[in-house]
Enzyme design. Sequence first.
Site, PDB file in Angstrom:
ATOM      1  N   HIS A 192     -21.065  -6.896  17.326  1.00 59.25           N
ATOM      2  CA  HIS A 192     -21.116  -8.206  17.986  1.00 59.25           C
ATOM      3  C   HIS A 192     -22.239  -8.179  19.031  1.00 59.25           C
ATOM      4  O   HIS A 192     -22.438  -7.167  19.715  1.00 59.25           O
ATOM      5  CB  HIS A 192     -19.825  -8.478  18.739  1.00 59.25           C
ATOM      6  CG  HIS A 192     -18.614  -8.676  17.882  1.00 59.25           C
ATOM      7  ND1 HIS A 192     -18.651  -8.886  16.527  1.00 59.25           N
ATOM      8  CD2 HIS A 192     -17.288  -8.729  18.229  1.00 59.25           C
ATOM      9  CE1 HIS A 192     -17.417  -9.054  16.067  1.00 59.25           C
ATOM     10  NE2 HIS A 192     -16.575  -8.945  17.067  1.00 59.25           N
ATOM     11  N   GLN A 234     -20.979 -13.042  16.557  1.00 55.88           N
ATOM     12  CA  GLN A 234     -20.027 -12.015  16.134  1.00 55.88           C
ATOM     13  C   GLN A 234     -20.095 -11.686  14.641  1.00 55.88           C
ATOM     14  O   GLN A 234     -20.207 -12.563  13.782  1.00 55.88           O
ATOM     15  CB  GLN A 234     -18.608 -12.445  16.529  1.00 55.88           C
ATOM     16  CG  GLN A 234     -18.444 -12.508  18.042  1.00 55.88           C
ATOM     17  CD  GLN A 234     -17.037 -12.835  18.523  1.00 55.88           C
ATOM     18  OE1 GLN A 234     -16.901 -13.603  19.463  1.00 55.88           O
ATOM     19  NE2 GLN A 234     -16.012 -12.269  17.930  1.00 55.88           N
ATOM     20  N   ASN A 291     -18.169  -3.619  16.962  1.00 58.38           N
ATOM     21  CA  ASN A 291     -16.835  -4.167  17.251  1.00 58.38           C
ATOM     22  C   ASN A 291     -15.711  -3.327  16.658  1.00 58.38           C
ATOM     23  O   ASN A 291     -14.593  -3.334  17.165  1.00 58.38           O
ATOM     24  CB  ASN A 291     -16.728  -5.611  16.746  1.00 58.38           C
ATOM     25  CG  ASN A 291     -17.159  -5.760  15.307  1.00 58.38           C
ATOM     26  OD1 ASN A 291     -18.327  -5.524  14.983  1.00 58.38           O
ATOM     27  ND2 ASN A 291     -16.246  -6.127  14.436  1.00 58.38           N
ATOM     28  N   CYS A 311     -12.273  -7.362  21.028  1.00 57.36           N
ATOM     29  CA  CYS A 311     -13.554  -6.654  20.876  1.00 57.36           C
ATOM     30  C   CYS A 311     -14.680  -7.248  21.736  1.00 57.36           C
ATOM     31  O   CYS A 311     -15.439  -6.513  22.382  1.00 57.36           O
ATOM     32  CB  CYS A 311     -13.967  -6.636  19.408  1.00 57.36           C
ATOM     33  SG  CYS A 311     -13.626  -8.159  18.523  1.00 57.36           S
ATOM     34  N   SER A 316       0.811  -1.232   0.000  1.00 63.97           N
ATOM     35  CA  SER A 316       0.000   0.000   0.000  1.00 63.97           C
ATOM     36  C   SER A 316       0.838   1.272   0.000  1.00 63.97           C
ATOM     37  O   SER A 316       0.299   2.380  -0.005  1.00 63.97           O
ATOM     38  CB  SER A 316      -0.911   0.027   1.226  1.00 63.97           C
ATOM     39  OG  SER A 316      -1.700  -1.110   1.283  1.00 63.97           O
TER      40      SER A 316
END
Length: 329
Positions: free
Chosen positions: A234, A153, A307, A126, A38
């Site tokens: 979640h 989740q 989350n 999370c 990237s």
Amino acid sequence: MKVAVVGATGLVGSEILTVLAERNFPVTELIPVASEKSKGKEIEFKGKKYKVVTPAEAIAMKPQVALFSAGGDTSTEFAPLYAEAGITVVDNSSAWRMDPTKKLVVPEVNGDVLTIEDKIIANPNCSTIQMVVVLKPLHQQYKIKRVVVSTYQSVTGTGVKAVTQLMDERAGKEGEKAYPYPIDLNVIPHIDVFQENGYTKEEMKMIKETNKIMGDDSIRVTATTVRIPVMGGHSESVNIEFEHDFDVAHVRRLLAEQEGVIVVDDPANLKYPMPKDAHGKDEVLVGRIRRDESQDKTLNLWVVADNLRKGAATNAVQIAELLNKRGMI
Ligand SMILES: NC(=O)c1ccc[n+]([C@@H]2O[C@H](COP(=O)([O-])OP(=O)(O)OC[C@H]3O[C@@H](n4cnc5c(N)ncnc54)[C@H](OP(=O)(O)O)[C@@H]3O)[C@@H](O)[C@H]2O)c1
């Protein structure tokens, strides 16, 4: 303040950028960091464009704080190098969470443990974050003996590849797979790798991290973590056994007064927390508050949070805000 976001092109990283902007964190220069592939890509932050650099290049640019969400390997390799260079790291991966020399922090629950010496600070898992925010006031009041949690989740918890798998399946397209089975129209009772004891690593994270954050190893926790074809947040069914008895109305009041929690609990009007409502919010939503009629001093709750927000980006930015407020960065 110069702020590096390591993993800026990922799901959590882009949410960190949004949260930094929304909460007006005093960023004077942003350093977006991602993998070699990237490098040079442009990321927009508050109307300005910044070029993505690699983790090694970012160290030389001397940020005061670096928010990491680029996987455990990147954190294991680079967090100590950043810390040595005097850069405070808030890490979203699981690399440092159970290291006894590192703090594992949810500001509303144990923000007071942070000191100026902490150079690598771990952001919890999370599913753990949203649960402990709710457990804290209840533990203070009634002392928790045991927690039984089952999770539902979101695919966003796995990252970009999993969201693409779900969307590809919906569109009837072939593509890369994040899961060993189809996720659309399915439920997969398997998050992270299986351990020797038959639990998954995600389940063991919920157990061990809860004890560490709550600062109380006497709380017994058991977990079953499950992936469902949902985005936005979640959900968790949480069953809590207490040492002392409680009054449900008082529980509701305690939760309503807890910082970072919104009570959504009006079954008569079909009001309860859902991932659709949690999406994009920083708070943890709690509802279906009721006594477990099968056992004394036991409560059932339904807990939902985004989350990518409180479960990751918001919590990390809140830690940075706390460090800034106390003059630690
Ligand atoms: N998703 C969640 O709900 C959640 C919650 C809590 C914690 N976390 C943790 O946050 C981390 C990222 O999760 P995610 O969902 O955002 O994943 P993701 O969407 O797959 O993004 C991963 C990010 O890490 C970067 N990266 C990968 N390898 C790298 C390397 N060698 N050097 C530098 N950057 C590298 C990627 O850059 P490229 O684009 O260049 O590949 C990308 O920016 C993971 O550790 C995860 O466990 C996720």
